[in-house]
Design a protein around this motif. Structure first.
Motif, PDB file in Angstrom:
ATOM      1  N   UNK A  27       0.488  -1.284   0.153  1.00  0.00           N
ATOM      2  CA  UNK A  27       0.010   0.128   0.002  1.00  0.00           C
ATOM      3  C   UNK A  27       0.660   1.390   0.160  1.00  0.00           C
ATOM      4  N   UNK A  28       2.217   1.077   0.136  1.00  0.00           N
ATOM      5  CA  UNK A  28       2.974   2.458   0.348  1.00  0.00           C
ATOM      6  C   UNK A  28       3.086   2.804   1.444  1.00  0.00           C
ATOM      7  N   UNK A  29       2.815   1.899   2.397  1.00  0.00           N
ATOM      8  CA  UNK A  29       2.216   3.150   3.683  1.00  0.00           C
ATOM      9  C   UNK A  29       3.908   3.271   4.393  1.00  0.00           C
ATOM     10  N   UNK A 122       9.826   9.676  12.038  1.00  0.00           N
ATOM     11  CA  UNK A 122       9.229   9.119  10.943  1.00  0.00           C
ATOM     12  C   UNK A 122       9.019  10.491   9.883  1.00  0.00           C
ATOM     13  N   UNK A 123       8.876  11.753  10.152  1.00  0.00           N
ATOM     14  CA  UNK A 123       8.354  12.841  10.139  1.00  0.00           C
ATOM     15  C   UNK A 123       7.933  13.088   8.856  1.00  0.00           C
ATOM     16  N   UNK A 124       8.432  12.329   7.456  1.00  0.00           N
ATOM     17  CA  UNK A 124       8.377  12.245   6.478  1.00  0.00           C
ATOM     18  C   UNK A 124       7.536  11.571   5.906  1.00  0.00           C
ATOM     19  N   UNK A 125       7.543  10.574   6.551  1.00  0.00           N
ATOM     20  CA  UNK A 125       6.898   8.983   6.033  1.00  0.00           C
ATOM     21  C   UNK A 125       5.560   9.553   5.855  1.00  0.00           C
ATOM     22  N   UNK A 126       5.114   7.907   5.093  1.00  0.00           N
ATOM     23  CA  UNK A 126       4.701   7.832   4.142  1.00  0.00           C
ATOM     24  C   UNK A 126       3.350   6.962   5.228  1.00  0.00           C
ATOM     25  N   UNK A 127       2.592   8.601   5.696  1.00  0.00           N
ATOM     26  CA  UNK A 127       1.218   7.628   7.068  1.00  0.00           C
ATOM     27  C   UNK A 127       0.235   7.499   6.442  1.00  0.00           C
ATOM     28  N   UNK A 128      -0.395   6.186   7.274  1.00  0.00           N
ATOM     29  CA  UNK A 128      -1.309   5.299   6.839  1.00  0.00           C
ATOM     30  C   UNK A 128      -2.410   5.848   7.579  1.00  0.00           C
ATOM     31  N   UNK A 129      -3.659   6.093   7.453  1.00  0.00           N
ATOM     32  CA  UNK A 129      -4.548   6.475   8.557  1.00  0.00           C
ATOM     33  C   UNK A 129      -5.748   5.575   7.801  1.00  0.00           C
ATOM     34  N   UNK A 132     -11.670   6.486   7.471  1.00  0.00           N
ATOM     35  CA  UNK A 132     -13.740   7.014   7.673  1.00  0.00           C
ATOM     36  C   UNK A 132     -13.335   7.035   9.335  1.00  0.00           C
ATOM     37  N   UNK A 133     -12.374   7.123   9.907  1.00  0.00           N
ATOM     38  CA  UNK A 133     -12.578   6.697  11.635  1.00  0.00           C
ATOM     39  C   UNK A 133     -10.821   7.730  12.166  1.00  0.00           C
ATOM     40  N   UNK A 134     -10.914   9.307  11.035  1.00  0.00           N
ATOM     41  CA  UNK A 134      -9.667  10.031  12.084  1.00  0.00           C
ATOM     42  C   UNK A 134     -10.472  11.468  11.495  1.00  0.00           C
ATOM     43  N   UNK A 135     -11.057  11.741  12.675  1.00  0.00           N
ATOM     44  CA  UNK A 135     -11.327  13.146  12.816  1.00  0.00           C
ATOM     45  C   UNK A 135     -11.236  14.093  12.422  1.00  0.00           C
ATOM     46  N   UNK A 136     -11.662  15.139  11.334  1.00  0.00           N
ATOM     47  CA  UNK A 136     -10.641  16.087  11.285  1.00  0.00           C
ATOM     48  C   UNK A 136     -10.081  16.805  11.798  1.00  0.00           C
ATOM     49  N   UNK A 151      -0.642  11.662   3.830  1.00  0.00           N
ATOM     50  CA  UNK A 151      -1.143  10.381   3.669  1.00  0.00           C
ATOM     51  C   UNK A 151      -1.573   9.482   2.764  1.00  0.00           C
ATOM     52  N   UNK A 152      -2.076   8.278   3.137  1.00  0.00           N
ATOM     53  CA  UNK A 152      -2.162   6.861   2.788  1.00  0.00           C
ATOM     54  C   UNK A 152      -3.006   6.540   2.827  1.00  0.00           C
ATOM     55  N   UNK A 153      -4.235   5.570   2.495  1.00  0.00           N
ATOM     56  CA  UNK A 153      -5.170   5.401   3.303  1.00  0.00           C
ATOM     57  C   UNK A 153      -4.821   3.612   3.244  1.00  0.00           C
ATOM     58  N   UNK A 154      -4.980   3.233   4.766  1.00  0.00           N
ATOM     59  CA  UNK A 154      -4.766   2.067   5.080  1.00  0.00           C
ATOM     60  C   UNK A 154      -6.358   1.088   5.731  1.00  0.00           C
TER      61      UNK A 154
END
Length: 395
Positions: A27-29, A122-129, A132-136, A151-154
């Motif tokens: 997934x590239x995370x 990992x400040x500049x990493x690809x973050x999997x989130x 639908x379950x992460x408040x704005x 951000x990457x959809x996990x």
């Protein structure tokens, strides 16, 4: 605050870490932030904080548990939780080497997650989130405080991770199904002429609760009605009943439907339920490890097309486990809105699926069977298989 200071605990994750690493790579995370109740529960080995079991809201914000997992580095994992969870950790330590039980809302949870991600470099990493379950507000905070992060959809990776159940998970699903079946059959047996839908649903709730289940819902019809909502409608002699219930056993969902009748079923009712069962059996006959999900769907739909009740009958199947619709996703928008991306993929040992056939008969009412199966090498095992015929009420 890391409340593990000075402590030494095991860092062996309670899930297949190698599988998760592969899924994250695909997934590239680089770093996963799991924030849904079901996925944090899964990644923590079944733990769920009881204080927020019914409602997430508190004060001006809400409870936001976060599991941080870096690909290939379980020793960098962290759990961000509510301040009261320090006591939970004291009694039964979480597996994550870092535990930050210091939050009351979404922004302080996001701030601790950011702090931990920076700490592990990992400040500049690809973050999997989980979108639908992460408040704005939490998402905006994380995005603005991690320079260069993307951000990457996990969601898909986590669904794939949960799709193969362990023996312990299968046992919980089996128990959930068995206990729901017991509860539904007991409820049908005590319901009598004049018993209302509200009374039947309340009796089922008590039956499930007394058996150690957390009651989720009951969809109920009486007579010729297709309306499954709670109401003052009363059961009348000779009428049918359909009872469809979800119950939760230690986080795992049982979801089945059984039929009742107040009196003796006539020949037409016997034939109609036999039609429904025949479609179910056609699907079952194609269920085994290695076979694509489309085979069971095609077998059921081929028989359904030949049915005299085809105009008002529907077949559906879906994966289930910690939630009622999860991988494998076998059918598209039918009726829940998602893509059937797993229909052509082979079923795997340890997957669990719900198979259901629903007949909305214009005169006799709502006739349905819903069954739970786990995939095995040579076929399947059914959970909660009793009571699939006409169950008599008032006995």
């Amino acid at each position: 605050m890391n409340i593990n200071a000075g402590q030494t605990i095991a860092i062996e994750p309670p899930f297949d870490a190698a599988r998760l690493d592969r899924l994250m790579e695909e997934a590239g995370i680089d770093v996963l932030l799991a924030t849904s109740k079901h996925n944090t529960q899964y990644l923590l080995g079944g733990y769920k904080f009881i204080f927020f079991a019914a409602m997430d809201a508190i004060g001006h914000s809400r409870y936001l548990p976060i599991v941080v997992y870096e690909k290939g580095a379980p020793d960098h994992s962290a759990y961000v939780g509510n301040k009261m969870e320090g006591s939970e950790h004291h009694n039964n330590p979480f597996w994550t080497p870092n535990v930050h039980a210091a939050t009351w809302g979404t922004l302080d949870a996001a701030a601790l997650a950011v702090e931990h991600i920076k700490k592990i470099g990992k400040s500049g990493a690809r973050i999997g989130i989980e979108p639908g379950f992460l408040p704005s507000d939490a998402r905006d905070f994380i995005g603005s405080h991690l320079d260069g992060a993307r951000f990457v959809d996990a969601t898909h990776a986590l669904e794939r991770l949960r799709s193969i159940k362990t023996p312990a998970e299968l046992e919980k699903l089996r128990l959930a199904s068995e206990l729901i079946t017991d509860s539904m059959l007991a409820t049908i047996a005590v319901a009598r002429e004049g018993t209302t839908k509200g009374e039947i649903i309340e009796h089922l709730r008590r039956e499930e609760t007394n058996r150690g289940l957390h009651f989720e819902y009951c969809l109920l019809t009486l007579g010729s009605s297709h309306n499954r909502a709670r109401s003052p409608q009363a059961w009348a002699k000779g009428e049918i009943l359909s009872i469809d219930s979800g119950g939760n056993y230690h986080g795992y969902i049982g979801d089945l439907c059984r039929m009742g009748v107040l009196g003796e079923p006539d020949a037409e009712l016997q034939d109609l339920l036999a039609e429904v069962d025949a479609i179910q059996q056609a699907a079952f006959s194609k269920v085994k490890a290695g076979a694509p999900g489309t085979e069971m769907i095609e077998a059921a739909e081929t028989l359904l097309k030949k049915s005299p009740s085809v105009a008002f009958t529907d077949f559906f199947c879906h994966g289930m486990g910690l939630i009622t619709h999860e991988a494998p996703f076998l059918m598209t928008n039918h009726p829940v809105a998602y893509e059937g991306i797993d229909g052509d993929r082979p079923l795997e040992v340890g997957m669990v699926i719900s198979v259901e056939t629903t007949m909305l008969h214009p005169k006799r009412g709502f006739i349905k069977l819903e069954d739970t199966l786990t995939i095995k090498e040579g076929g399947y095992e059914m959970f909660g298989e009793r009571g699939r015929g006409w169950n008599r009420g008032g006995v």
